[in-house]
Design a protein around this motif. Structure first.
Motif, short mmCIF file in Angstrom:
data_model
loop_
_atom_site.label_atom_id
_atom_site.label_comp_id
_atom_site.label_asym_id
_atom_site.label_seq_id
_atom_site.Cartn_x
_atom_site.Cartn_y
_atom_site.Cartn_z
N PRO A 22 -86.90 30.55 -8.88
CA PRO A 22 -85.66 30.03 -8.30
C PRO A 22 -85.38 30.58 -6.90
CG PRO A 22 -85.32 30.70 -10.58
CD PRO A 22 -86.68 31.20 -10.19
N CYS A 33 -82.46 31.22 -5.83
CA CYS A 33 -81.47 32.27 -6.06
C CYS A 33 -81.43 32.53 -7.56
CB CYS A 33 -80.10 31.81 -5.57
SG CYS A 33 -78.78 32.99 -5.94
N GLN A 34 -81.24 33.80 -7.93
CA GLN A 34 -81.17 34.13 -9.36
C GLN A 34 -79.97 33.48 -10.03
OE1 GLN A 34 -80.57 36.26 -6.91
NE2 GLN A 34 -78.38 36.51 -7.27
N PHE A 52 -87.39 28.75 -16.71
CA PHE A 52 -87.08 30.18 -16.54
C PHE A 52 -85.88 30.36 -15.60
CE2 PHE A 52 -91.45 29.93 -17.89
CZ PHE A 52 -91.49 30.87 -18.91
N LEU A 53 -84.87 29.52 -15.82
CA LEU A 53 -83.65 29.60 -15.03
C LEU A 53 -82.65 30.50 -15.77
CD1 LEU A 53 -83.33 25.79 -14.14
CD2 LEU A 53 -84.62 27.58 -12.94
N ARG A 54 -81.78 31.13 -15.01
CA ARG A 54 -80.84 32.06 -15.63
C ARG A 54 -79.72 31.32 -16.34
NH1 ARG A 54 -77.41 36.16 -12.05
NH2 ARG A 54 -75.84 34.53 -12.28
N LYS A 55 -79.39 31.79 -17.53
CA LYS A 55 -78.27 31.21 -18.26
C LYS A 55 -77.02 31.99 -17.85
CE LYS A 55 -82.08 30.03 -20.50
NZ LYS A 55 -83.39 30.64 -20.15
N ASN A 61 -72.52 35.55 -23.57
CA ASN A 61 -73.28 34.45 -22.98
C ASN A 61 -73.55 33.38 -24.03
OD1 ASN A 61 -75.55 32.93 -21.68
ND2 ASN A 61 -75.41 34.56 -20.16
#
Lengths: 278, 188
Positions: free
Chosen positions: A64, A66-67, A104-107, A117
């Motif tokens: 990504p 950005c995280q 693999f994107l941040r939740k 979360n």
């Protein structure tokens, strides 16, 4: 009636979520390149070049930009001659769930108070409208928390006028300073009512950078606001400079005789939006 | 642009005293990640007089919630998050000897004063440059609060992680100084 299967929506949204987060749009890259030429601060120019390098690394190495891969905001236009086989909302949500997992994107979605979360980046934010035609058009817009936190809404008195609008937009950008990751794009929603002004502000960010506002009245207003916000000196990353914002986008509609609603939605330089048509 | 200081963690008072707002630094060694939820938990433990899961004295905390590591990588994107949200918690950690915080965005008056009092610095990394920042991370493991997902505390091994000094031990503020130079209107 043209039929669109929910399954194809799932796959398209999943793919769009990944592409949006890994591939910075050509329009943003070009705006950053232009900004290097405009920026007078050496530190500022160095930052802008690093942002371009960051975007190249993300695209080539498939990680990504950005995280903060954001809350998934989906602007959806469903043609009146199109029919979704299955549940549209569930398909949008499933697409985001799948894309965020496989990419693999941040939740980044949690309960407001326990802060637990939700684990799959849902629920998603959907703005659905019915339009002419037989197509389904979806804009996938991952929106980061840093710039969203610096966004503001004002219910101005009508007497405030354009001068009042300008003052509040500049004030919002100046107060945000380095926090929303400048150089930013400023989405401005004028008119409507309380929630409509905010939706207009966010929707204005869908327009590709560098393309003129289709409403000729708004073109000089956008230019004037951009000049003003770039006089704040905030600059790239808030370390001082000429390029605080890459662009100001305005959407406007009539409002109540008692009101002048104004929403300022700040978008960080990682302006991610992918459009899909089914 | 040139790096003025190469820092290796843990940091001493002498290390941070030599830094001035505007200096470019490259950090190597161990840094700990913590953001909103982890800070809340650390504060609860401190309030209850309990031991913390990570050392604080001499250490560096990086405000980051990385994206998941794809196969074959140690970490995903790993740029800084906005620091002001950690302001309520920072003075307590600075009192315990925290020497540096890495993030982005302005700090409160209280945090800036605590940095002067306890000799610590605040460093800014480039916000939104998560792919670039991840290049400096050569190792990562979760050391506390795994259930927090992106908000878990991680021990990162970093090699020449780039940052710029925003607030130094003298109370200087690079954001104020930098913006002042280019401001053509009255301040906020």
């Amino acid at each position: 009636m043209r039929e669109i299967r929910a399954e194809s929506i799932v796959n398209a949204v999943s793919d769009a979520a990944i592409r949006a987060n890994l591939e910075l749009g050509r329009d943003v890259m070009e705006a950053l390149e232009r900004a290097v030429g405009l920026e007078e601060s050496e530190v500022g120019r160095d930052i802008l070049k690093k942002l371009l390098e960051n975007a190249r690394i993300a695209r080539e190495e498939r990680i990504p930009i950005c995280q903060d891969t954001g809350v998934a905001v989906l602007f959806v236009e469903l043609g009146r001659e199109a029919r979704v086989i299955g549940d549209l909302y569930q398909a949008l949500e499933e697409g985001v769930r799948k894309g965020y997992e496989q990419g693999f994107l941040r939740k980044s979605v949690c309960d407001p108070f326990t802060r637990k979360n939700t684990g799959d980046n849902t629920p998603v934010i959907v703005h659905l409208s019915l339009v002419p035609g037989d197509r389904l058009r979806i804009w996938m817009v991952p929106k980061g928390g840093g710039s969203e936190n610096m966004s503001r809404l004002f219910m101005l008195p009508p007497s405030a006028g354009w001068a009042g609008v300008k003052e509040k937009v500049v004030q919002t950008v100046a107060e945000a300073g380095p926090n929303p990751c400048p150089p930013t794009i400023i989405g401005v929603g004028i008119g409507g009512d309380f929630e409509q002004s905010a939706i207009l502000a966010k929707k204005s960010l869908l327009r590709p950078l560098g393309s003129p506002n289709p409403d000729p009245r708004l073109v000089p207003m956008e230019e004037e606001l951009l000049t003003d916000v770039n006089r704040t000196g905030v600059g790239p990353q808030g370390l001082g400079g000429r390029v605080t914002s890459l662009a100001v986008h305005i959407l406007m509609m009539p409002c109540h005789i008692a009101s002048l609603p104004l929403a300022v939605n700040i978008q960080c330089h990682a302006s991610r939006h992918v459009e899909i048509v089914l | 642009m040139d790096v003025e200081h190469h820092l290796t963690t843990p940091l001493s008072d002498k290390d941070v005293e030599s830094l001035r707002a505007g200096d470019r630094v490259a950090i190597s060694g161990i840094v700990y990640t913590a953001r909103d939820a982890a800070h809340r938990r650390l504060m609860e433990l401190m309030g209850a007089g309990k031991e913390l899961p990570i050392p604080i004295a001499g250490q560096v905390i990086y405000y980051v919630g990385p994206s998941p590591a794809p196969p074959g990588r140690v970490i995903g994107a790993a740029g800084p998050t906005t620091s002001y949200r950690m302001d309520p918690y920072a003075p307590g950690l600075l009192e315990r000897g925290l020497k540096a915080m890495i993030g982005k965005g302005k700090r409160s008056r209280e945090v800036i004063e605590a940095m002067v009092r306890y000799k610590a610095v605040y460093l800014a990394a480039i916000g939104g440059a998560g792919a670039l920042m991840a290049k400096a991370v050569i190792g990562a493991r979760v050391v506390a609060y795994e259930e927090l997902g992106p908000e878990a505390i991680r021990e990162l091994k970093v090699d020449k992680m780039p940052a710029v000094v925003v607030n130094d031990v003298l109370g200087n503020d690079l954001y104020e100084e930098g913006q002042e130079k280019y401001r053509l209107t009255e301040g906020p």
